[in-house]
Structures are given as structure tokens and as C-alpha cells.
Design an enzyme around this catalytic site. Structure first.
Site, mmCIF file in Angstrom:
data_model
loop_
_atom_site.group_PDB
_atom_site.id
_atom_site.type_symbol
_atom_site.label_atom_id
_atom_site.label_comp_id
_atom_site.label_asym_id
_atom_site.label_seq_id
_atom_site.Cartn_x
_atom_site.Cartn_y
_atom_site.Cartn_z
ATOM 1 N N THR A 1 38.384 57.392 22.076
ATOM 2 C CA THR A 1 39.228 56.353 21.463
ATOM 3 C C THR A 1 38.286 55.286 20.921
ATOM 4 O OG1 THR A 1 40.929 56.765 23.119
ATOM 5 C CG2 THR A 1 41.109 54.726 21.854
ATOM 6 N N LYS B 1 46.970 56.756 17.722
ATOM 7 C CA LYS B 1 46.705 56.470 19.147
ATOM 8 C C LYS B 1 46.931 54.980 19.472
ATOM 9 C CE LYS B 1 44.455 56.560 23.194
ATOM 10 N NZ LYS B 1 44.696 57.359 24.363
ATOM 11 N N LYS C 1 41.498 47.892 26.544
ATOM 12 C CA LYS C 1 40.632 48.391 25.455
ATOM 13 C C LYS C 1 41.482 48.800 24.250
ATOM 14 C CE LYS C 1 37.901 52.351 24.041
ATOM 15 N NZ LYS C 1 37.271 53.632 24.333
HETATM 16 P P1 NAD Z 1 33.508 57.821 30.882
HETATM 17 O O1 NAD Z 1 32.809 56.519 30.900
HETATM 18 O O2 NAD Z 1 33.859 58.494 32.170
HETATM 19 O O3 NAD Z 1 32.653 58.876 30.007
HETATM 20 C C1 NAD Z 1 31.849 58.557 28.909
HETATM 21 C C2 NAD Z 1 30.536 59.328 29.059
HETATM 22 O O4 NAD Z 1 29.726 59.102 27.902
HETATM 23 C C3 NAD Z 1 29.713 58.855 30.270
HETATM 24 O O5 NAD Z 1 29.474 59.967 31.130
HETATM 25 C C4 NAD Z 1 28.435 58.310 29.649
HETATM 26 O O6 NAD Z 1 27.273 58.558 30.432
HETATM 27 C C5 NAD Z 1 28.379 59.070 28.331
HETATM 28 N N1 NAD Z 1 27.559 58.413 27.315
HETATM 29 C C6 NAD Z 1 27.512 57.080 27.011
HETATM 30 N N2 NAD Z 1 26.632 56.888 25.997
HETATM 31 C C7 NAD Z 1 26.134 58.104 25.667
HETATM 32 C C8 NAD Z 1 25.196 58.546 24.696
HETATM 33 N N3 NAD Z 1 24.603 57.686 23.849
HETATM 34 N N4 NAD Z 1 24.913 59.877 24.639
HETATM 35 C C9 NAD Z 1 25.511 60.745 25.488
HETATM 36 N N5 NAD Z 1 26.407 60.383 26.418
HETATM 37 C C10 NAD Z 1 26.721 59.075 26.504
HETATM 38 O O7 NAD Z 1 34.820 57.605 29.990
HETATM 39 P P2 NAD Z 1 36.116 58.556 29.898
HETATM 40 O O8 NAD Z 1 37.157 58.057 30.820
HETATM 41 O O9 NAD Z 1 35.659 59.995 29.961
HETATM 42 O O10 NAD Z 1 36.618 58.193 28.428
HETATM 43 C C11 NAD Z 1 36.009 58.725 27.264
HETATM 44 C C12 NAD Z 1 36.821 58.306 26.057
HETATM 45 O O11 NAD Z 1 38.154 58.795 26.193
HETATM 46 C C13 NAD Z 1 36.942 56.794 25.851
HETATM 47 O O12 NAD Z 1 36.845 56.519 24.483
HETATM 48 C C14 NAD Z 1 38.310 56.475 26.425
HETATM 49 O O13 NAD Z 1 38.887 55.323 25.824
HETATM 50 C C15 NAD Z 1 39.074 57.722 26.056
HETATM 51 N N6 NAD Z 1 40.242 57.993 26.900
HETATM 52 C C16 NAD Z 1 40.145 57.899 28.259
HETATM 53 C C17 NAD Z 1 41.256 58.162 29.052
HETATM 54 C C18 NAD Z 1 41.189 58.071 30.551
HETATM 55 O O14 NAD Z 1 42.257 58.080 31.208
HETATM 56 N N7 NAD Z 1 40.001 58.008 31.162
HETATM 57 C C19 NAD Z 1 42.475 58.513 28.444
HETATM 58 C C20 NAD Z 1 42.538 58.641 27.057
HETATM 59 C C21 NAD Z 1 41.398 58.375 26.300
#
Ligand code: NAD
Length: 290
Positions: free
Chosen positions: A87, A162, A237
Site C-alpha cells: 500500500t 484501496k 497510514k
Molecule cells: P512488514 O513490515 O511486516 O514487511 C515489510 C518487509 O519489507 C519487512 O520484512 C522489511 O524488512 C522489508 N523491507 C523494508 N525495506 C526493504 C528493502 N529496501 N528491500 C527489501 N526488503 C525491505 O509489513 P507488512 O505488514 O508485511 O505490510 C507490507 C505492505 O502491505 C505495507 O505496504 C502495508 O501497508 C500493506 N498491508 C498490510 C496489511 C497488514 O494487515 N499487515 C494489510 C493490507 C496491506
């Protein structure tokens, strides 16, 4: 299919695992040291992207997406698909898509709803912006990671869908919670309130499917001490992204703005951080007018 997967966090990890389980050849990279069953670890984003037919990203925000795109776009094969499921702000989604297209790639922005449970169970909904050809290539992958994919139009439209959806969700959750707190003060039983509203014109997903009152309606995070679920800071967010988009499109969104301010207060000044976004109900319970 040969897939590169970058960002193996709470969402990306189980999504990548499901693709590998379905028989795809998945190479993954995350900035933190994580291993995912069935996914071949890479030492860099470039290494994960090299030779892949589809590169999937699942990253925290638009700035990180832009920096990862700078790394992977130059090494991807022409005709491959860059599929971002994070997102992020609409402007970043459109900028990355332009960069990918200029390099002869297909680009899709495909944010999800369904949360960590949906990622684990392969029941996410994808809202997809980008070209038809890319959507067709990715269709099988959407079927594995989710239960529904809606093509919303050109690049950026997935993110637009979204944030509009989540602006409605944030606002309806707040008003559902404040209505329960008002009902309490008026001496109206919560079960009676649910029975009426869930079958009347005040019904919504927040009331009917994710009822914020413990012991009332279907099982929801309210029945589990408001453990997320969907954390209040993630709602904040998305509401901030909605306001950013409204500002750049010059759209008047007063309720969305009020919802954003309330979640900011809840998360940053009160006890909302780490709690489910429906914990607005115990917040309102404690408050008085003024
Ligand atoms: P998260 O923080 O668990 O995962 C993100 C991952 O990206 C981390 O493991 C981090 O180490 C990695 N990362 C950061 N910078 C990086 C880079 N430069 N290169 C490689 N890896 C890198 O977050 P999440 O909960 O998995 O969410 C991911 C996305 O999905 C976000 O944009 C969030 O808004 C969206 N989202 C999350 C949910 C939820 O319920 N968690 C629901 C819908 C959408």
C-alpha cells in the site's frame, strides 16, 4: 513461473510461501534476515529479480518501493512484470509504473485487503491498476494468493481503490464505535443495538462483520482484547495516504480528514498503537462530550 519476491514481512512472507507451495519457482529477498519455507533466499533485490518473469514487491511505503524499483528495473528482462502489492501513495505507484514501462516492462499496482490472515490463507482481494497484458500474466498468481482480483484501470488505480475503500472503513468504524458509546449512555442494550443496526440502514462491514463490541455479533478482535486484526497504526497510514491523494487531486474529504485526525490522536497520543482499529470503542466509552 519464475518469480522474484522482495519484502518477506508479515504479508509478503506467507504470500511468497503460498506461491512456492503451488509449485512456482520463487526467489526471495528481504532487508531483514528472513527465511521462508520453499523460497530460495537471494543476497540482494537485484539477485531475486534477475531472470524472473514476475517480480513481486511487498514493502512498507512508497519511498522504499521507489528505491527497490531503482535496483530491480534495470536488471529485469524485457516483457517481465513488476507487480507491487504494497500500500503506497498513488504518485509513487504511477512513478514506478512509468519507470518500468520505459524499460520495456509491464507494471501493476495491486494493493490488497484481507490482512495477515488473508495472506496466510490465500484469500486476499487484489485491487489492480495497470495494463491488461500484465493483469493477464499475473492472474494465476492472484488466484493462488487471493480469492478475488479486480482490474480497476490504468496504473495507480489499484492504490486509488484501496485508499477510498479504507477511508470508508475508517470513518464507518469510528461512527459505529461512537454510536455504541452513545447507546450505552442512553441505556440501550448492545445486543439490541446490533440486532437493529445490522439489519437496518446503519449496517456496514464494521458493524455486521467486524463488530467492535465484545460478545456481540460475529467473533472479531473485540472478542480477543482488541489484538489486531488490523492495527490502528495501519489504518492511520491508509487514512494519511487518502488525505495526501485528496490534497493532490484537490478533492474535498472532510469526514476522511476527521477520521485521519482521530486515528492520529488515538495512535500517537493515546493508547491505540498496537491495538486493533476497532479499539476506538473502549476509547469512546471512557470519554465525555467536550
Ligand atoms: P512488514 O513490515 O511486516 O514487511 C515489510 C518487509 O519489507 C519487512 O520484512 C522489511 O524488512 C522489508 N523491507 C523494508 N525495506 C526493504 C528493502 N529496501 N528491500 C527489501 N526488503 C525491505 O509489513 P507488512 O505488514 O508485511 O505490510 C507490507 C505492505 O502491505 C505495507 O505496504 C502495508 O501497508 C500493506 N498491508 C498490510 C496489511 C497488514 O494487515 N499487515 C494489510 C493490507 C496491506
Amino acid at each position: 513461473m519464475k518469480i522474484g519476491f522482495i519484502g518477506l514481512g508479515n504479508m509478503g512472507g506467507p504470500m511468497a510461501a503460498n506461491l512456492a507451495k503451488a509449485g512456482h519457482d520463487v526467489t526471495g529477498f528481504d532487508a531483514a534476515d528472513v527465511t521462508i519455507e520453499g523460497v530460495t533466499p537471494a543476497n540482494s533485490a537485484e539477485e531475486a529479480a534477475q531472470g524472473a518473469e514476475v517480480v513481486i514487491t511487498m514493502l512498507p511505503n512508497g519511498q522504499i518501493l521507489r528505491s527497490v524499483a531503482d535496483q530491480v528495473v534495470p536488471v529485469m528482462d524485457k516483457g517481465a512484470v513488476l507487480l507491487d502489492c504494497s500500500t503506497v501513495d498513488v504518485d509513487s505507484a504511477r512513478a514506478v509504473a512509468e519507470q518500468a514501462q520505459a524499460a520495456g516492462l509491464s507494471a501493476l499496482d495491486a494493493p490488497v485487503s484481507g490482512g495477515v490472515g488473508g495472506a496466510q490463507n490465500g484469500t486476499l482481494t487484489f485491487m489492480v491498476g495497470g495494463d491488461e497484458a500484465g493483469f493477464d500474466t499475473a492472474r494465476d498468481l492472484f488466484d493462488i494468493m487471493g480469492q478475488k482480483a479486480v482490474h480497476c484501470g490504468p496504473s495507480g488505480n489499484g492504490q486509488a481503490a484501496k485508499i477510498c475503500n479504507n477511508m470508508i472503513l475508517g470513518a464507518t468504524m469510528i461512527v459505529t464505535c461512537e454510536a455504541f458509546a452513545l447507546a450505552d449512555k442512553l441505556g440501550l442494550d448492545r445486543q439490541a443495538m446490533f440486532d437493529v443496526v445490522s439489519t437496518s440502514s446503519g449496517q456496514s462491514w464494521s458493524m455486521n462483520t467486524y463488530c467492535p463490541a465484545p460478545g456481540v455479533g460475529p467473533t472479531s478482535p473485540a472478542d480477543n482484547g482488541y489484538q489486531p486484526g488490523f492495527a490502528a497504526e495501519l489504518m492511520l497510514k491508509d487514512l494519511r495516504l487518502a488525505q495526501e491523494a485528496a490534497s493532490s487531486a484537490d478533492a474535498d474529504t472532510p469526514i476522511g480528514e476527521a477520521a485521519m485526525k482521530l486515528y492520529a490522536q488515538f495512535v500517537e497520543e493515546e493508547d491505540g498503537n498496537g491495538r486493533d482499529f476497532s479499539a476506538m470503542l473502549p476509547r469512546f466509552e471512557k470519554r465525555v462530550r467536550g
